[in-house]
Design a protein around this motif. Structure first.
Motif, PDB file in Angstrom:
ATOM      1  N   ILE A 193       0.850  -1.191   0.000  1.00  0.00           N
ATOM      2  CA  ILE A 193       0.000   0.000   0.000  1.00  0.00           C
ATOM      3  C   ILE A 193       0.884   1.239   0.000  1.00  0.00           C
ATOM      4  CG2 ILE A 193      -1.827   1.249   1.213  1.00  0.00           C
ATOM      5  CD1 ILE A 193      -2.378  -1.390   2.722  1.00  0.00           C
ATOM      6  N   GLU A 194       0.607   2.180  -0.886  1.00  0.00           N
ATOM      7  CA  GLU A 194       1.364   3.430  -0.942  1.00  0.00           C
ATOM      8  C   GLU A 194       1.062   4.278   0.294  1.00  0.00           C
ATOM      9  OE1 GLU A 194       4.108   5.949  -2.879  1.00  0.00           O
ATOM     10  OE2 GLU A 194       3.353   4.025  -3.604  1.00  0.00           O
ATOM     11  N   VAL A 195       2.101   4.833   0.896  1.00  0.00           N
ATOM     12  CA  VAL A 195       1.936   5.707   2.059  1.00  0.00           C
ATOM     13  C   VAL A 195       1.635   7.124   1.578  1.00  0.00           C
ATOM     14  CG1 VAL A 195       3.031   6.674   4.113  1.00  0.00           C
ATOM     15  CG2 VAL A 195       3.491   4.290   3.452  1.00  0.00           C
ATOM     16  N   GLU A 196       0.535   7.683   2.041  1.00  0.00           N
ATOM     17  CA  GLU A 196       0.109   9.019   1.643  1.00  0.00           C
ATOM     18  C   GLU A 196       0.848  10.086   2.451  1.00  0.00           C
ATOM     19  OE1 GLU A 196      -4.112   9.151   2.235  1.00  0.00           O
ATOM     20  OE2 GLU A 196      -4.417   7.196   1.303  1.00  0.00           O
ATOM     21  N   ARG A 197       0.963  11.266   1.875  1.00  0.00           N
ATOM     22  CA  ARG A 197       1.511  12.448   2.554  1.00  0.00           C
ATOM     23  C   ARG A 197       2.882  12.152   3.163  1.00  0.00           C
ATOM     24  NH1 ARG A 197      -2.213  16.396   3.453  1.00  0.00           N
ATOM     25  NH2 ARG A 197      -1.150  17.130   5.332  1.00  0.00           N
ATOM     26  N   ILE A 198       3.749  11.573   2.364  1.00  0.00           N
ATOM     27  CA  ILE A 198       5.050  11.165   2.894  1.00  0.00           C
ATOM     28  C   ILE A 198       5.907  12.392   3.210  1.00  0.00           C
ATOM     29  CG2 ILE A 198       6.181  10.942   0.626  1.00  0.00           C
ATOM     30  CD1 ILE A 198       6.613   8.609   3.667  1.00  0.00           C
ATOM     31  N   GLU A 199       6.570  12.357   4.337  1.00  0.00           N
ATOM     32  CA  GLU A 199       7.577  13.337   4.721  1.00  0.00           C
ATOM     33  C   GLU A 199       8.471  12.709   5.775  1.00  0.00           C
ATOM     34  OE1 GLU A 199       6.423  16.556   7.747  1.00  0.00           O
ATOM     35  OE2 GLU A 199       4.544  16.235   6.677  1.00  0.00           O
ATOM     36  N   MET A 200       9.622  13.308   5.993  1.00  0.00           N
ATOM     37  CA  MET A 200      10.594  12.714   6.900  1.00  0.00           C
ATOM     38  C   MET A 200      10.203  12.889   8.367  1.00  0.00           C
ATOM     39  SD  MET A 200      13.765  15.461   6.827  1.00  0.00           S
ATOM     40  CE  MET A 200      13.855  15.584   5.045  1.00  0.00           C
ATOM     41  N   ASP A 201      10.718  11.996   9.208  1.00  0.00           N
ATOM     42  CA  ASP A 201      10.632  12.107  10.665  1.00  0.00           C
ATOM     43  C   ASP A 201       9.204  12.068  11.190  1.00  0.00           C
ATOM     44  OD1 ASP A 201      13.396  12.370  10.603  1.00  0.00           O
ATOM     45  OD2 ASP A 201      13.318  14.556  10.549  1.00  0.00           O
ATOM     46  N   ILE A 213       2.305  25.218   7.029  1.00  0.00           N
ATOM     47  CA  ILE A 213       3.411  25.007   6.089  1.00  0.00           C
ATOM     48  C   ILE A 213       3.333  23.615   5.477  1.00  0.00           C
ATOM     49  CG2 ILE A 213       5.917  24.666   5.969  1.00  0.00           C
ATOM     50  CD1 ILE A 213       6.193  26.955   7.995  1.00  0.00           C
ATOM     51  N   ARG A 214       2.990  22.640   6.315  1.00  0.00           N
ATOM     52  CA  ARG A 214       2.911  21.245   5.843  1.00  0.00           C
ATOM     53  C   ARG A 214       1.859  21.116   4.736  1.00  0.00           C
ATOM     54  NH1 ARG A 214       3.133  19.338  10.418  1.00  0.00           N
ATOM     55  NH2 ARG A 214       5.289  18.633  10.288  1.00  0.00           N
ATOM     56  N   HIS A 235       2.780  19.847   0.895  1.00  0.00           N
ATOM     57  CA  HIS A 235       2.198  18.647   0.299  1.00  0.00           C
ATOM     58  C   HIS A 235       1.493  18.946  -1.025  1.00  0.00           C
ATOM     59  CE1 HIS A 235       2.119  16.356   4.402  1.00  0.00           C
ATOM     60  NE2 HIS A 235       3.312  16.452   3.871  1.00  0.00           N
ATOM     61  N   GLU A 236       1.110  20.201  -1.241  1.00  0.00           N
ATOM     62  CA  GLU A 236       0.446  20.576  -2.488  1.00  0.00           C
ATOM     63  C   GLU A 236       1.434  20.979  -3.571  1.00  0.00           C
ATOM     64  OE1 GLU A 236      -2.822  20.520  -3.287  1.00  0.00           O
ATOM     65  OE2 GLU A 236      -3.196  19.540  -1.353  1.00  0.00           O
ATOM     66  N   ALA A 237       2.675  21.261  -3.197  1.00  0.00           N
ATOM     67  CA  ALA A 237       3.636  21.837  -4.135  1.00  0.00           C
ATOM     68  C   ALA A 237       4.198  20.810  -5.107  1.00  0.00           C
ATOM     69  CB  ALA A 237       4.781  22.489  -3.361  1.00  0.00           C
ATOM     70  N   VAL A 274      10.365  24.161   5.507  1.00  0.00           N
ATOM     71  CA  VAL A 274       9.583  23.634   4.383  1.00  0.00           C
ATOM     72  C   VAL A 274      10.224  22.363   3.843  1.00  0.00           C
ATOM     73  CG1 VAL A 274       8.752  24.098   2.049  1.00  0.00           C
ATOM     74  CG2 VAL A 274       8.647  25.892   3.785  1.00  0.00           C
ATOM     75  N   GLY A 275      11.554  22.371   3.744  1.00  0.00           N
ATOM     76  CA  GLY A 275      12.254  21.197   3.232  1.00  0.00           C
ATOM     77  C   GLY A 275      11.958  19.945   4.027  1.00  0.00           C
TER      78      GLY A 275
END
Length: 428
Positions: free
Chosen positions: A114-122, A338-339, A343-345, A360-361
């Motif tokens: 299953i693909e993980v949605e809204r992926i970001e670090m930490d 900011i998140r 996620h939209e960018a 942001v990074g």
């Protein structure tokens, strides 16, 4: 007694350097490997496959090696379903919870990836067995302060695989594979032209452009060019701080930025008070939008953002004067805002701001095109060191970069794929 596990790696793993990094990780951590199968892709679209057994003298070393291999896309042979443990309380995760990377990630649940949605670090990785749109399972990330009691949190790394960026099959221009690196010797004009083309392509495809800007954009005299870019429809979101907005508004009200005339570089009498007077006038008006509507603010980046309905987040800090009524002073609320922008960018331009660029990074997936520009190499280096390896770093004067970028974006608009209605036509 030796401990060993077998892992599999597949994809464009040769020309992307994945195999080299995996072999190096095993040896650097004191392990050994035995390649059991290696199928090399023999044409442009063909992927390669490697299966190897990794060994170490103790279980702790083996786990450390497997962790590094996992970060590079390796998966245990015959993986089992992801291990889920319920969060014992709000904002509390299990001791061995899986901390996400910013790379595309999948989890194995009930035998299906299953693909993980809204992926970001930490972040923590949450699975809802029936949370999907069709009633099936859903996986997504949550920052720790958003975890709720009972959330099913992934632990360890079993049943989880990541997909690090691979070298693109066709060039990649300024945003080629893991450009990273910081150099003031790059051919700036050609790189800026490639960034401009990427911005125009994103807009032509109906995508989202996020600009992260620091006060130096205004101090350097580049504010007018950024305002033109907003007016031209090439900025969908702006992330900045109280200082950026204040000095941009000060420029409209008094013609100065932090008390300095941007055109003549002179410091008018009482100019040092202009920024605080500006804040007072915006508060008196009831906010930036009200000041624009009342004709108090008549030009500048913030003016164009109001006029063109650009999503704007002003995140506050402990250093802020005022602050402006539009500035979000709650740090967690600012992070959340900011998140959502991140996620939209589809492409992010980070312009002369260390703190906001890193903030942001940290929220961006590794698949988002990112360019970071600063006169100080340390700014770009810190962004890359904190995990935003996909960023293109340019060490140059922001007062030169933004006007040149705007010229290339707007001056060549006739050749873009955007129709005659303009880049915002898809919003209607």
């Amino acid at each position: 007694m030796s401990h060993s596990r077998t892992v599999e790696i597949e994809g464009h793993i040769i020309d992307s350097g994945t195999m080299q990094r995996c072999f190096g990780a095993v040896m650097d951590l004191g392990g050994s490997f035995d390649v059991e199968q290696f199928d090399v892709g023999t044409h442009e679209e063909a992927e390669s496959y490697c299966r190897m057994t990794v060994s170490a003298d103790d279980r702790e070393t083996l786990q450390a090696i497997l962790h590094e291999l996992h970060q590079n896309g390796a998966v245990l042979e015959n993986p089992t379903d992801v291990d889920l443990v319920a969060a014992p309380a709000d904002q509390v995760v299990p001791p061995d919870f899986y901390s996400t990377t910013n790379h595309p990630t999948e989890v194995l649940y009930d035998g299906e990836w299953i693909e993980v949605e809204r992926i970001e670090m930490d972040c923590a990785l949450i699975v809802e067995p029936e949370g999907g749109p069709d009633g099936g399972p859903r996986a997504y990330t949550k920052v720790l302060n958003a975890v709720e009691e009972g959330d099913l949190v992934a632990t360890d790394q079993s049943g989880i695989r990541v997909r690090p960026p691979e070298r693109p099959r066709s060039g990649g221009g300024a945003f080629g594979f893991m450009q990273g690196g910081v150099s003031s010797e790059r051919p700036s004009e050609s790189t800026i032209r490639e960034v401009a083309e990427a911005v125009r392509e994103v807009k032509a495809d109906g995508g989202n452009v996020l600009v992260v800007a620091g006060p130096a954009v205004i101090h350097s005299g580049a504010g007018d060019a950024l305002a033109d870019l907003v007016a031209g429809g090439y900025v969908d979101a702006l992330s900045a701080g109280n200082g950026f907005a204040t000095h941009d508004l000060e420029r409209s009200l008094y013609g100065t930025s932090l008390g300095m005339d941007v055109e003549t570089l002179e410091h008018p009498r009482k100019g040092h008070k202009h920024h605080i007077w500006t804040i007072s006038e915006i508060i008196r008006a009831g906010g930036i939008e009200a000041a624009v509507e009342d004709g108090i603010v008549t030009e500048g980046v913030m003016y164009e953002c109001v006029k063109h309905d650009v999503d704007t987040v002003l995140a506050g800090s402990i250093r802020d004067d005022g602050p402006l009524p539009d500035t979000i002073t709650d740090a967690v609320a600012a992070q959340d805002a900011i998140r959502e922008q991140a996620h939209e960018a589809d492409i992010v331009l980070m312009l002369a701001t260390l703190l906001h660029s890193v903030a942001v990074g940290n929220c961006l997936p590794s698949t988002t095109k990112t360019v970071c520009v600063d006169i100080n190499p340390a700014t770009v280096t810190q962004l890359l060191d904190r995990g935003s390896a996909q960023a293109v770093g340019m060490v140059t004067d922001i007062g030169t970069f933004v006007p040149t970028l705007t010229e290339f974006v707007l001056g060549e608009g006739e050749t873009t794929a955007v129709d005659d209605a303009g880049p915002h036509a898809h919003d209607d």
